[in-house]
Scaffold this active site. Structure first.
Site, PDB file in Angstrom:
ATOM      1  N   SER A  20     -17.648 -23.361 -34.000  1.00 13.21           N
ATOM      2  CA  SER A  20     -18.186 -22.770 -35.213  1.00 13.21           C
ATOM      3  C   SER A  20     -17.685 -23.531 -36.449  1.00 13.21           C
ATOM      4  O   SER A  20     -17.866 -24.732 -36.545  1.00 13.21           O
ATOM      5  CB  SER A  20     -17.840 -21.279 -35.266  1.00 13.21           C
ATOM      6  OG  SER A  20     -18.659 -20.612 -36.183  1.00 13.21           O
ATOM      7  N   TYR A  21     -17.011 -22.851 -37.413  1.00 12.16           N
ATOM      8  CA  TYR A  21     -16.538 -23.561 -38.600  1.00 12.16           C
ATOM      9  C   TYR A  21     -15.446 -24.577 -38.275  1.00 12.16           C
ATOM     10  O   TYR A  21     -15.160 -25.466 -39.079  1.00 12.16           O
ATOM     11  CB  TYR A  21     -16.052 -22.585 -39.676  1.00 12.16           C
ATOM     12  CG  TYR A  21     -15.917 -23.252 -41.026  1.00 12.16           C
ATOM     13  CD1 TYR A  21     -17.043 -23.457 -41.827  1.00 12.16           C
ATOM     14  CD2 TYR A  21     -14.693 -23.718 -41.483  1.00 12.16           C
ATOM     15  CE1 TYR A  21     -16.944 -24.100 -43.051  1.00 12.16           C
ATOM     16  CE2 TYR A  21     -14.581 -24.359 -42.713  1.00 12.16           C
ATOM     17  CZ  TYR A  21     -15.708 -24.546 -43.488  1.00 12.16           C
ATOM     18  OH  TYR A  21     -15.613 -25.197 -44.696  1.00 12.16           O
ATOM     19  N   GLY A  38     -14.462 -19.523 -39.052  1.00  6.00           N
ATOM     20  CA  GLY A  38     -14.624 -18.491 -40.060  1.00  6.00           C
ATOM     21  C   GLY A  38     -15.328 -19.045 -41.286  1.00  6.00           C
ATOM     22  O   GLY A  38     -16.546 -18.994 -41.368  1.00  6.00           O
ATOM     23  N   HIS A  43     -22.890 -18.151 -28.835  1.00  6.44           N
ATOM     24  CA  HIS A  43     -22.071 -18.933 -29.759  1.00  6.44           C
ATOM     25  C   HIS A  43     -20.723 -19.323 -29.170  1.00  6.44           C
ATOM     26  O   HIS A  43     -20.278 -20.460 -29.314  1.00  6.44           O
ATOM     27  CB  HIS A  43     -21.875 -18.113 -31.036  1.00  6.44           C
ATOM     28  CG  HIS A  43     -21.290 -18.861 -32.182  1.00  6.44           C
ATOM     29  ND1 HIS A  43     -21.929 -19.912 -32.781  1.00  6.44           N
ATOM     30  CD2 HIS A  43     -20.127 -18.705 -32.855  1.00  6.44           C
ATOM     31  CE1 HIS A  43     -21.194 -20.376 -33.781  1.00  6.44           C
ATOM     32  NE2 HIS A  43     -20.083 -19.652 -33.841  1.00  6.44           N
ATOM     33  N   ASP A  85     -27.537 -19.117 -28.999  1.00  6.64           N
ATOM     34  CA  ASP A  85     -26.891 -18.828 -30.282  1.00  6.64           C
ATOM     35  C   ASP A  85     -27.888 -19.070 -31.413  1.00  6.64           C
ATOM     36  O   ASP A  85     -28.468 -20.156 -31.504  1.00  6.64           O
ATOM     37  CB  ASP A  85     -25.676 -19.733 -30.462  1.00  6.64           C
ATOM     38  CG  ASP A  85     -25.031 -19.609 -31.838  1.00  6.64           C
ATOM     39  OD1 ASP A  85     -25.094 -18.506 -32.422  1.00  6.64           O
ATOM     40  OD2 ASP A  85     -24.464 -20.608 -32.316  1.00  6.64           O
TER      41      ASP A  85
END
Length: 479
Positions: free
Chosen positions: A195-196, A99, A452, A400
């Site tokens: 991701s984050y 996020g 992703h 992605d």
């Protein structure tokens, strides 16, 4: 925790698109039986027994809260699935989504690698035959407080959310979770995410490594694995721009403007108007498709105003939400929201009494906008933990656009690691699944045709990849 942290103000605009998922076949398995009395004792108050719509399975799963700060009333929600076979012999893996502000239950457990996938109307669950709990005991955590069902009774906690806060709370969570499940304390332990979580995971791994100097706090950390991870802000941006150009999302002219005017190493990147305009144009083009999955459809019937597929949210800090997107059913976020806000589901997961409901959302955008601390690069942690001998694998879905393969290649190149096995394809079921290269201390691989959230697009391939990671084996070199 290593290098100096900076307030996150670097990643631009919140661009929202919706996730899709490869449909899974519903399956029925033998019902769980009370065969292991040693395990039955631990965590028994959190045992999930009547989850609505759940297929019958041959393993236990647990859900509930672990307090990480008694004084502030700070508690994190977890969901733990025993390995489906020989759970007492298999490692423990913690999975984190990013996020910052997005749910590992809503994404990782529900859409990607958990055993139960939410059905299309939110009324029930499908069995996922490619669940990663076939290879390991899987622990999913909603972190930090304010994400999913996790909470704090002290409002000021929400004002200080950042990378260090999250790492320390997750570390406390692990030690308190081991009190519930003591037989896992000495188990081989790995961390994985995407991701984050490209920042969350190495930061947590570094904290565990540093604290392991105290034998009483020892956690048997063996390594970590990351997918399409945010790694180094400046390299992530360059990779995103070059990828958009090389995949015909932006024009030659826009690409040249960004190249000539954007200094992504600067703390003042966005003061250059020409740079801002160039990046604006890039993001405007990505509004028309799913930035997280270039070649699949967007959701056109979303009822969730937070993640309408064509909506763009502006942010004065010039950040972009690194959400978990992809695949073939771009409306899956809506199904998860419907399911986890059902009274009977919350009661089964020990979140509420089924009367006083908690408002669950897949991402908390207030957390994202107000995130107070983010390292601009976690590459120094890579260097430290490679030297310490941890197993580190990094992979990229190559369709992605948000954290594209170029971003990761640019970031990892800074490490200047010696190559031990040169670039070559790896195979699954007699097909090329992607390419990989082994370095001294790190393996990097791609997934051909994945967005992703790689397991959504390539569930069988990603499970095989995960098994190779846990075994420390080279990926298959032949058909």
């Amino acid at each position: 925790m290593g290098t100096t942290v900076q307030v996150m103000g670097f990643l631009g605009w919140v661009l929202l698109a919706l996730i899709a998922i490869v449909p899974f076949v519903t399956a029925r398995h033998r019902p769980w039986s009370h065969t292991n009395k040693q395990v039955t004792i631990q965590g028994s108050e959190d045992l999930v027994t009547e989850l609505p719509g759940q297929p019958e399975v041959g393993f236990r799963h647990y859900a509930g809260y672990v307090t990480v700060n008694e004084k502030n009333g700070r508690a994190l929600f977890y969901w733990f699935y025993e390995a489906s076979i020989q759970s007492m012999e298999k490692p423990l893996v913690l999975w984190l989504n990013g996020g910052p502000g997005c749910s590992s239950v809503g994404y990782g457990a529900t859409q990607e690698i958990g055993p139960f996938i939410v059905d299309t109307d939110g009324s029930g669950l499908k069995f996922n035959p490619y669940s990663w709990n076939t290879e390991a005991n899987m622990l999913f955590l909603e972190s930090p407080v304010g994400v999913g069902f996790s909470y704090s009774n002290t409002t000021t906690d929400y004002d200080i959310l950042g990378d260090s806060f999250t790492a320390n709370n997750t570390y406390n969570f692990l030690h308190n979770w081991f009190k519930k499940f003591p037989t896992y304390r000495s188990r081989n332990f790995y961390i994985a995410g995407e991701s984050y979580a490209g920042k969350y995971v190495p930061e947590l791994a570094e904290l565990i490594y540093d604290m392991n100097k105290d034998p009483s706090l020892y956690i048997n950390l063996k390594g970590f694995m990351l997918g399409n991870p945010e790694t180094s802000d400046s390299h992530d941006w360059r990779g995103m721009v070059d990828y958009a150009w090389s995949h015909a999302v932006i024009s030659d002219e826009t690409h040249k403007i960004i190249q000539d005017t954007c200094n992504f190493d600067s703390n003042d990147t966005w003061s250059n108007i020409s740079c801002r305009n160039g990046v604006d144009e890039l993001l405007n083009q990505y509004k028309e498709i799913d930035i997280y999955s270039l070649y699949t459809s967007v959701c056109t019937n979303s009822t969730n105003s937070d993640n309408g597929s064509m909506q763009v949210m502006f942010n004065s800090k010039f950040k972009m939400m690194p959400r978990i997107m992809g695949g073939y059913d771009p409306c899956l976020d809506d199904y998860a929201k419907t399911y986890y806000n059902r009274p009977d589901v919350q009661k089964a997961l020990h979140v509420s009494d089924g009367l006083q409901l908690k408002n669950w959302s897949i991402c908390n955008y207030t957390i994202f906008r107000e995130w107070s601390e983010s390292r601009p690069s976690i590459l120094p942690i890579y260097k430290k933990l490679i030297e310490a001998g941890l197993r580190i694998w990094v992979y990229s879905g190559d369709t992605d656009g948000r954290v594209p393969v170029l971003s990761t290649r640019y970031s990892l190149s800074v490490l200047e690691l010696p190559i031990t096995r040169a670039w070559r394809p790896w195979y699954h079921q007699k097909q090329v699944s992607g390419w990989f290269q082994e370095y001294k201390g790190l393996t990097f691989a791609t997934f051909r045709g994945a967005g992703h959230a790689v397991p959504i697009f390539k569930p069988s391939e990603s499970l095989a990849f995960f098994a190779s990671f846990l075994a420390g084996e080279t990926l298959p070199l032949e058909r």
